[in-house]
Design a protein around this motif. Structure first.
Motif, PDB file in Angstrom:
ATOM      1  N   THR A 155       0.706  -1.129   0.328  1.00 44.40           N
ATOM      2  CA  THR A 155       0.181  -0.296  -0.418  1.00 44.40           C
ATOM      3  C   THR A 155       1.196   0.976  -0.666  1.00 44.40           C
ATOM      4  OG1 THR A 155      -1.793   0.819   1.645  1.00 44.40           O
ATOM      5  CG2 THR A 155      -0.566   0.634   2.746  1.00 44.40           C
ATOM      6  N   PRO A 178      -3.983   6.740   0.132  1.00 42.92           N
ATOM      7  CA  PRO A 178      -4.403   5.561   1.009  1.00 42.92           C
ATOM      8  C   PRO A 178      -5.373   5.275   2.316  1.00 42.92           C
ATOM      9  CG  PRO A 178      -2.747   7.317   1.831  1.00 42.92           C
ATOM     10  CD  PRO A 178      -3.227   8.025   0.490  1.00 42.92           C
ATOM     11  N   ASP A 187      -5.884  -1.220   0.143  1.00 41.63           N
ATOM     12  CA  ASP A 187      -6.844  -0.182   0.642  1.00 41.63           C
ATOM     13  C   ASP A 187      -5.815   1.132   0.135  1.00 41.63           C
ATOM     14  OD1 ASP A 187      -7.158  -1.922   2.842  1.00 41.63           O
ATOM     15  OD2 ASP A 187      -5.354  -1.859   4.100  1.00 41.63           O
TER      16      ASP A 187
END
Length: 724
Positions: free
Chosen positions: A417, A443, A489
């Motif tokens: 991520t 994010p 994510d």
């Protein structure tokens, strides 16, 4: 007087070996559906219809049974108990009116039981508990009730009482005050009448304000009549809309190879030959429901229609997937459970393409089986929950497709991520092709998965092109730039894009979109500041590796979107390999564990967990088998704890017990070690390149990712503000 039959869809859930299938058999026998109850260990359970289930003595697939009581038609869905098949259980929860959670009277609440409880809470499923094996030595009603109240909810109340012979309803006088204490409305009713009405209890159960507990022994048929009577009394059929709606919970194939879509009708009525529609704005479909089948065990009846509240299997649908809503029931929710291991297929003498097609069919049936084809390696990788699931897949490959395959050693499935937003730009312009896309990568909170959006004006890029780009966001598993693991994510937002009236084709935006995402990830890893200019980015990594002319007419963006021209329009930058993580993060799966061990071995256990980079809460004393034990609850990386159960068994001489459940993806505890072992170079991964292609003198030429901002035709669109 005509009594209206109510329809209830209920699922029966449990940790493995709690007696879930035995309870199903007992209920079927007691209600007259079976002449003789089957047994899992005898291989003749009514709901274990698959040969693998009978051979292994475990439930692998969710199967339905139709039960008729005095005034209720119950569709009972027997779900798998083994943690490796918990995905099958999770997707079934979306179609349940009520759940029956089975708990072993001797083992109590186990690790997977807690996972099931959390899933039931997430999907807001009213839950009735059956505590089984109460005939076994060591089973204590008082101990189990205390455990349920402490670890689940204070509203877990014993409903195992005598039945009122006059009204044929359970007599709850002994626990009526305890029931009344659960809600203000129930207490007011109790103070006025010294009773809480059946209607109020029904509503409390439906709203998960009350959890009736029944005790007994399914194997010895003890407590079964009381349980059935209580279930029939305190459940109520949900209100259904008149307009058609349905929820898909399972995909399978019958013996003739027909694809079956299992669904619950949530509104209206489903007719055979009806035209069903599904999909979203990017991908829509319309297909006819050829056959509508109502199953009970392995047998089915073909019917003309099924009403709301019923479960059926439909043939003729090829685009459906578990969790999909049809008609008015369009809502969808991402599953909590995720695969944590990855294996490499070893096809042996079998054709690799044939193996891939077989695995794609199995993937269609199981959303938590991810099949990945690595073109560069010419390998098939499987992402799944555990070793038992892998064994089942291997057996299905043999039985269904005649393919004897093996698998390489399992490895942890890492993910990647980012920690700060970044804009990525991708340009694809070989001769007679043109597309440019700018994507904002942001994010998201842990466990959010991938999300997609667009803020691009239709005055800048036509809506159809935007929809196509969104579909390219979704259509593949985009890889990170640390280890080549899937990203998660992250929200991908289309900021701006450009097409050419004559030269743009659909595949051009696929290339531009993929490259934009990878270019953004590379900038995140390099730690490029959000407000860096195109010149800053290029200069930061260019060094002395280029001698191209930076004249606007030659190398800068062409504001007309036409092919740039100039004598020195090519770039031959040396590869610029970035080390470290920058604003990228490597994630790994973690377990939530519960470790019960003798007090004198507590120090060893705490030391082990710290060595495994785990953490734990303050140890809690507990009584077990007449001795003093301690319980440790905490979390630890799957990579460290996956084989720890054998160590516990060894150093406690069989007296310790470890239970682990998936706790999500968290930052990797040994990132540098994993990256060194993987030795992944994102700039050498040509299947997932971060570089772009521009055009000069009638020929395309590559531009390194860090020089793309200097060449792109559109300005950076993100001003540092978060998207909404």
């Amino acid at each position: 007087m005509v009594t209206t039959m109510k329809r209830i869809v209920t699922g029966i859930l449990a940790h493995v070996d709690a007696g879930k299938t035995t309870l199903s058999e007992a209920v079927l026998y007691t209600t007259g559906q079976l002449r003789k109850p089957g047994r899992v260990d005898h291989g003749d359970a009514f709901l274990d219809t698959n040969a693998m289930e009978r051979a292994r003595g475990i439930t692998i697939f969710t199967e339905p049974a139709i039960i008729h009581t005095t005034n209720t038609t119950i569709t009972l869905l027997d779900t798998p108990g083994h943690v490796d098949f918990s995905a099958e259980t999770e997707r079934t929860l979306r179609v349940l009116d009520y759940a029956i959670l089975v708990i072993s009277g001797t083992d109590g609440i186990q690790g997977h039981t807690e996972t099931l409880w959390r899933l039931l809470a997430r999907y807001h499923v009213p839950t009735i508990l059956f505590i089984n094996k109460m005939d076994a030595p060591g089973a204590s009603k008082t101990h189990i009730l205390s455990q349920l109240k402490h670890r689940f909810n204070d509203a877990c109340i014993d409903f195992t009482t005598t039945t009122n012979e006059t009204t044929n309803t359970p007599a709850l006088a002994g626990v009526m005050e305890e029931i009344a204490m659960q809600t203000e409305h129930a207490m007011n009713e109790y103070l006025e009448t010294e009773q809480v009405s059946v209607a109020t209890i029904q509503t409390m159960i439906e709203h998960r304000e009350l959890f009736p507990c029944f005790f007994g022994s399914a194997l010895k048929m003890e407590g079964i009549n009381e349980f059935i009577n209580g279930f029939e009394t305190y459940t109520q059929e949900p209100n259904h809309t008149k307009e058609f709606g349905a929820r898909v919970y399972k995909i399978s194939h019958d013996a003739q190879g027909n694809r079956l879509t299992w669904l619950k009708v949530t509104g209206g009525e489903l007719h055979a030959k009806a035209l069903l529609n599904g999909g979203n704005d990017e991908t829509t479909w319309s297909e006819k429901a050829d056959q509508v089948r109502v199953y009970s065990g392995a047998k089915y009846t073909t019917v003309e229609s099924v009403p709301a509240g019923a479960v059926c299997a439909v043939t003729g649908l090829t685009h459906t997937f578990p969790g999909e809503g049809l008609g008015i029931d369009q809502s969808a929710e991402n599953p909590i459970l995720q695969p944590v291991l990855t294996y490499t297929l070893l096809p042996g003498s079998n054709d690799t393409h044939k193996c891939l097609m077989a695995l794609r069919e199995l993937e269609d049936e199981d959303p938590l089986l991810h099949v990945v084809w690595h073109a560069r390696l010419q390998e098939i990788h499987l992402q799944l929950m555990g070793a038992v699931q892998l064994e089942i897949i291997q057996q299905m490959m043999h039985d269904r497709f005649g393919l004897d395959v093996e698998f390489g050693p399992g490895a942890i499935l890492y993910k990647e991520t980012i920690t700060t937003p970044v804009e990525g730009a991708g340009h694809f312009e070989p001769l007679r092709h043109y597309a440019e896309a700018h994507v904002l990568l942001e994010p998201l909170p842990e466990g959010s998965g991938m999300q997609y959006a667009t803020t691009c004006s239709e005055d800048i890029l036509d809506r159809n092109w935007q929809r196509l780009i969104i579909s390219h966001f979704k259509e593949k598993e985009h890889l990170g730039v640390l280890t080549g693991s899937p990203i998660t994510d992250i929200r991908l937002t289309l900021l701006v894009g450009r097409s050419h009236l004559k030269h743009t084709e659909g595949g051009d935006f696929r290339q531009a979109t993929y490259r934009a995402i990878r270019q953004g990830l590379m900038e995140a890893r390099a730690g490029v500041p959000n407000d860096a200019s195109a010149f800053d980015i290029a200069q930061r990594f260019a060094g002395d590796d280029t001698d191209h002319d930076t004249d606007d007419a030659n190398t800068k963006k062409n504001t007309n979107g036409d092919t740039p021209t100039g004598e020195n329009a090519t770039t031959e930058a040396m590869p610029c390999r970035i080390t470290g993580m920058g604003n990228c993060r490597l994630l790994e799966p973690w377990y939530r564990f519960r470790l019960e061990i003798p007090q004198d071995m507590l120090g060893r256990a705490m030391s082990d967990i710290q060595r495994m980079s785990g953490d734990f809460d303050t140890p809690q004393p507990t009584g077990a088998s007449g001795s003093e034990y301690a319980v440790l609850n905490g979390t630890a990386p799957v990579s460290e704890m996956q084989d720890y159960a054998m160590d516990v068994n060894a150093y406690t001489h069989g007296r310790g017990r470890l239970s682990c459940v998936f706790a999500g993806y968290k930052p990797c505890h040994n990132t540098e070690e994993v990256m060194k072992h993987t030795n992944y170079n994102p700039e050498s991964d040509l299947e997932n390149t971060p570089d772009s292609v521009f055009c000069a003198h009638g020929a395309g030429y590559p531009v390194k990712w860090y020089k793309v901002p200097e060449f792109m035709h559109l300005d950076y669109a993100w001003n540092g503000m978060q998207t909404q």
